[in-house]
Design an enzyme around this catalytic site. Sequence first.
Site, short mmCIF file in Angstrom:
data_model
loop_
_atom_site.label_atom_id
_atom_site.label_comp_id
_atom_site.label_asym_id
_atom_site.label_seq_id
_atom_site.Cartn_x
_atom_site.Cartn_y
_atom_site.Cartn_z
N THR A 51 0.86 -1.19 0.00
CA THR A 51 0.00 0.00 0.00
C THR A 51 0.89 1.23 0.00
O THR A 51 2.00 1.18 0.51
CB THR A 51 -0.84 -0.03 1.29
OG1 THR A 51 -1.78 -1.08 1.16
CG2 THR A 51 -1.56 1.28 1.57
N ARG A 73 -14.60 -7.11 1.11
CA ARG A 73 -13.81 -6.63 2.25
C ARG A 73 -13.16 -5.27 1.95
O ARG A 73 -12.58 -5.05 0.89
CB ARG A 73 -12.73 -7.67 2.55
CG ARG A 73 -11.78 -7.31 3.69
CD ARG A 73 -10.52 -6.67 3.20
NE ARG A 73 -9.55 -6.46 4.28
CZ ARG A 73 -8.51 -5.63 4.21
NH1 ARG A 73 -8.31 -4.94 3.11
NH2 ARG A 73 -7.68 -5.50 5.21
N GLY A 130 -10.47 -2.46 3.78
CA GLY A 130 -9.51 -2.31 4.88
C GLY A 130 -9.54 -0.92 5.48
O GLY A 130 -10.53 -0.18 5.38
N ASP A 131 -8.42 -0.56 6.10
CA ASP A 131 -8.34 0.73 6.79
C ASP A 131 -8.03 1.90 5.87
O ASP A 131 -8.29 3.05 6.23
CB ASP A 131 -7.24 0.66 7.86
CG ASP A 131 -5.88 0.36 7.22
OD1 ASP A 131 -5.81 -0.58 6.40
OD2 ASP A 131 -4.90 1.07 7.53
N THR A 173 -0.20 1.58 7.02
CA THR A 173 -0.19 0.41 6.15
C THR A 173 -0.08 -0.84 7.00
O THR A 173 0.65 -0.85 7.99
CB THR A 173 0.96 0.44 5.13
OG1 THR A 173 0.97 -0.80 4.41
CG2 THR A 173 2.32 0.63 5.79
N GLY A 174 -0.80 -1.88 6.62
CA GLY A 174 -0.72 -3.11 7.41
C GLY A 174 -2.04 -3.85 7.36
O GLY A 174 -2.89 -3.57 6.51
N THR A 175 -2.22 -4.78 8.26
CA THR A 175 -3.44 -5.58 8.29
C THR A 175 -4.59 -4.68 8.74
O THR A 175 -4.75 -4.37 9.93
CB THR A 175 -3.26 -6.78 9.23
OG1 THR A 175 -2.06 -7.45 8.85
CG2 THR A 175 -4.43 -7.74 9.13
N GLY A 176 -5.40 -4.26 7.75
CA GLY A 176 -6.37 -3.20 7.96
C GLY A 176 -7.32 -3.42 9.11
O GLY A 176 -7.73 -2.46 9.78
N1 ASP Z 1 -3.92 -1.62 5.00
C1 ASP Z 1 -4.25 -2.24 3.75
C2 ASP Z 1 -5.56 -2.97 3.90
O1 ASP Z 1 -5.77 -3.62 4.91
C3 ASP Z 1 -3.24 -3.21 3.27
C4 ASP Z 1 -1.82 -2.71 3.28
O2 ASP Z 1 -1.49 -1.76 3.93
O3 ASP Z 1 -1.02 -3.30 2.58
O4 ASP Z 1 -6.36 -2.96 3.00
#
Ligand code: ASP
Length: 341
Positions: free
Chosen positions: A208, A236, A238-239, A258-261
Site C-alpha cells: 500500500t 472486504r 480495509g483501513d 499500512t498493514g493488516t487493515g
Molecule cells: N492496509 C491495507 C488494507 O488492509 C493493506 C496494506 O497496507 O497493505 O487494506
Amino acid sequence: MRTLRTLIPVLAAALMAAGCGPADPPDAPDAPDRPGEADAVIEWGLVMHGGAGTITRDAMTPELEADYRATMTEAMEAGHSILADGGGALDAVIATIRILEDSPLFNAGRGAVFTAEGTHSLDASIMSGATGNAGAVAGVTTIRNPIELARLVMDSSVHVLLAGDGAEAFAALHGVETVDQEYFYTERRWRQLEEARAEESAEAERSTVGVVALDRSGVLAAGTSTGGTTNKKWGRIGDSPIIGAGTYADEGCAVSSTGTGEYFIRNVVAYDICARTRYTDYTLAQAAHAMIMEQLEAQAPDLGGIIAMDGEGRVVTSFNTPGMYRGWIGPDGRAETAIYR
Ligand code: ASP
C-alpha cells in the site's frame, strides 16, 4: 496553522509559573521511559511509505530493490517540486501518490493485488490538516488513480466516503480516467494470489502507498491508496479509505497507515496517534511507538506501520514488520529511501 498547538505548551507553562496549573502534572516528574525518536526534522517536505511487511534482504534482488528506490525517489521529487514552488500539501500528496499508483511495483493503482475472485478492488483516502476536510473511495474497480477520485469526493461532494458502483458513477460524472481490469494485471500479484489460495491465507508482503506532506505555509495533509489484501473476499474493505484508521490529518499532526487493515480499523490507528499528541505530552514519535510497537505489537506481530509528520516538520516512521518501504524529502530536495528495519 502551527500557532495554536505551539502556543498551548507556552501558555500552560506561563499558567504553571503563575501558580494556576496543577501542582503536580500527571506524567511528571517520573514519567515512564517513552521510546520513539523522529527520523528527521525538515522545515517543509514530505514522507512516504510503500507498504510494510515481510520485506527482507534475502527475498529481494538488487535490481528489484533499485527499482523500488528509484520509483520512490521519482515520486517524492514530484511532490517536492510542488512544495518548492509554493504549492499546497494536498497537491503534493496527490502528485506523489499518482506516481506510486502508476507503478506496477506497489499495491495501489496499477500494481494492485488480486481479490479472491481474481479481480481488483481499490481503496483510497485523503485529508487536509488545514480544513479537516476529507474524501475517500472504497471498492472501485476501473479508476486508474483512486487518490484523485478521493480528492474529488472531498472537493466536489458533500460526502466523505463513496463506495463501489456509486463511486464509479460519481467518477463518470466528473470525467475521471478509467481503465479496464486488465490494466491492473501483473504476474507477480497473480502468483501471490495463487500462493495465498494454496495456503488459504492473506498476504505477507503488502505495498500500500501513503504520503504525508507539510507545505511551506505549515499546512499538513495525508493520503493513502491501496489494492487491499491479496485474496480478500466478500467486498472486504480495509483501513486505507477509513478516515482516522488509514489516514488522518489535523493542524499539528498527519498520519498514513499500512498493514493488516482490520487491526488498524479496530485501533483507530492514525487518529489515535494524533490524539495522543493533542491530549497528552507525548511527542509524535512517542505516540507512534506506543501505538505500533506496544499496542499493536501486543495484539499480533508483523501487523504493519505508519508514517507521520507534525506541524514542526518532525518526520516519524514506525513499523513492527521486518521492513517498510519508506522515504522522505526536505527543502534540500535530496530524497532519502529506506526499506529494511
Ligand atoms: N492496509 C491495507 C488494507 O488492509 C493493506 C496494506 O497496507 O497493505 O487494506
